[in-house]
Design an enzyme around this catalytic site. Structure first.
Site: not given
Ligand SMILES: *[C@@H]1O[C@H](CO)[C@@H](O)[C@H](O)[C@H]1NC(C)=O
Ligand SMILES: *[C@@H]1O[C@H](CO)[C@@H](O)[C@H](O)[C@H]1NC(C)=O
Ligand SMILES: *[C@@H]1O[C@H](CO)[C@@H](O)[C@H](O)[C@H]1NC(C)=O
Length: 410
Positions: A226, A338
């Site tokens: 991320e 995710e």
């Protein structure tokens, strides 16, 4: 009914009844390529969500017939995840203490292994493989843990030994295992290649990890969790290139490497924020893009944060459709490392829809990895930690690759 008949002729009699049974609430009941039940149990209505997915939703209106397939193949109804190459679960714990500014307090890292005082991640993974049919785990770890806070330093042997215990437990299940450096493109607040660590320091940790796991074909290298608020996506791509080159030159020549874009690797902005174009320039040393896979995340709650128990979207129109079109046009693939939601009816509904769409586009979407099991407890809103052999409702209803088969057999 013709699909039931086709199916019935192709398989053992014992499974006919389940294949043609009415779909349970929230199970799939139609869509292109669907060959299972097209009617729903009493109290649920088969509702068209899109061309790819019809779903049994609670209600009592007159049933509508879902979009039906023109290409029934007689393949078994193994649930909507069936055609995806990878289905998995995150096993979190070594990343505990990592903040979104790339600080990772190593005293808060908590190995998700019983021998280190954590949850029994090994048993969790064995359960997920044996009972659910998952074949992938993502193993987040803080950069600071790996090098014991020495930026650019060697892997710390004591810390690495603990992390490697988790990697080996994963490999021992026969599953694919993602090494995920969970640092948000940062080290202690500063961005790699853009004021923070040099590309060489970033490359050094990947070179060391790739050297250690070079002979393991089921390891995937997750370059970075991320990235967000990265000022220059093209400069970031050069940092990713440094990691890729280091991994390949360390001898991990053929394993998959996961390339992360900006904006928390959001699937919804991967194309629009320039991540797709910038990361397309990242190449293997031989100039190819073989097994360079784009890494994307997507949650289903109101702000895509994965912090709410209720889900509000299946992301199909806003994220997956444009991403899939771009990937197909550009002959590339992505892995959704995710995704997740609360153990609620809304998340079951939307997650099943998302997974069905991903499976219908499995030429470019390789699979998904749920967030999260490992060291969470049952109070965590997105917990996928099993209680013994019992899965959470989102796992048993949607995320498990056996979910469709289970719901279809009731
Ligand atoms: C790291 O975590 C420990 C334990 O929670 C805490 O005592 C310590 O102050 C933290 N260090 C920093 C720099 O935040
Ligand atoms: C569960 O985890 C939360 C943090 O997510 C923590 O505050 C709480 O103490 C834990 N509960 C138990 C029973 O371990
Ligand atoms: C786990 O399951 C047992 C029974 O199988 C139950 O007593 C217990 O409350 C469950 N734990 C949680 C956290 O749900």
């Amino acid at each position: 009914m013709s699909h039931c008949l086709t199916f019935a002729l192709a398989v053992l009699a014992a499974t006919i009844s389940s294949a043609c049974a009415q779909g349970a609430v929230y199970s799939q009941c139609g869509g292109q390529g669907w060959s299972g039940a097209t009617t729903c149990v009493s109290g649920a209505v088969c509702t068209v969500v899109n061309d790819y997915y019809s779903q049994c939703l609670p209600g009592t209106a007159t049933s509508t017939v879902g979009t039906t397939t023109t290409s029934a193949t007689g393949s078994s109804p193994t649930g909507s995840a069936g055609s995806l190459k990878f289905t998995g679960v995150n096993i979190a714990g070594f990343d505990f203490g990592c903040g979104t500014d790339g600080t990772c307090n190593t005293t808060q890292a908590w190995p998700p292994l019983a021998q280190y005082g954590g949850n029994d991640g090994q048993s969790q993974m064995q359960h997920f493989v044996q009972n659910d049919g998952f074949n992938m785990f993502r193993l987040p770890v803080g950069w600071q843990w790996l090098v014991n806070n020495q930026l650019g330093g060697a892997l710390n042997s004591a810390n690495l030994a603990e992390y490697d215990s988790l990697v080996q437990a994963c490999l021992g299940t026969g599953a694919y295992c993602i090494i995920d450096i969970h640092n948000y493109a940062r080290w202690n607040g500063a961005i790699i290649g853009q004021g923070g660590p040099t590309n060489a320091q970033f490359a050094s940790v990947w070179s060391a990890l790739a050297s250690k796991y070079a002979s393991q074909s089921k390891i995937l290298f997750g370059v970075m969790n991320e990235p967000h608020d990265v000022p220059s996506i093209t400069t970031w791509a050069t940092s990713v290139q440094a990691a890729v080159t280091a991994i390949r030159q360390a001898g991990a020549t053929s394993q998959m490497i996961l390339l992360p874009g900006n904006d928390w690797t959001s699937a919804g902005s991967f194309v629009s924020d320039g991540s797709a174009a910038a990361l397309s320039t990242v190449k293997n040393p031989d100039g190819s893009t073989t097994n360079l896979i784009f890494d994307v995340h997507k949650y289903l709650d109101s702000d895509n944060s994965g912090t709410h128990a209720e889900c509000t979207t299946n992301n199909i129109d806003s994220a997956w459709t444009p991403l899939v079109q771009w990937l197909r046009t550009n002959k590339r693939q992505a892995l959704n490392t995710e995704t997740g939601g609360g153990n609620t009816a809304s998340c079951v509904q939307f997650m099943c829809q998302q997974i069905a769409f991903q499976a219908q586009n499995s030429d470019v979407i390789l699979g998904y990895v749920g967030w999260s099991a490992g060291n969470f407890n049952s109070t965590y809103v997105l917990s996928e930690v099993p209680n013994g052999s019992s899965d959470t409702s989102l796992v048993s209803s949607c995320l498990s690759p056996k979910a469709g088969a289970q719901s279809g057999s009731t």
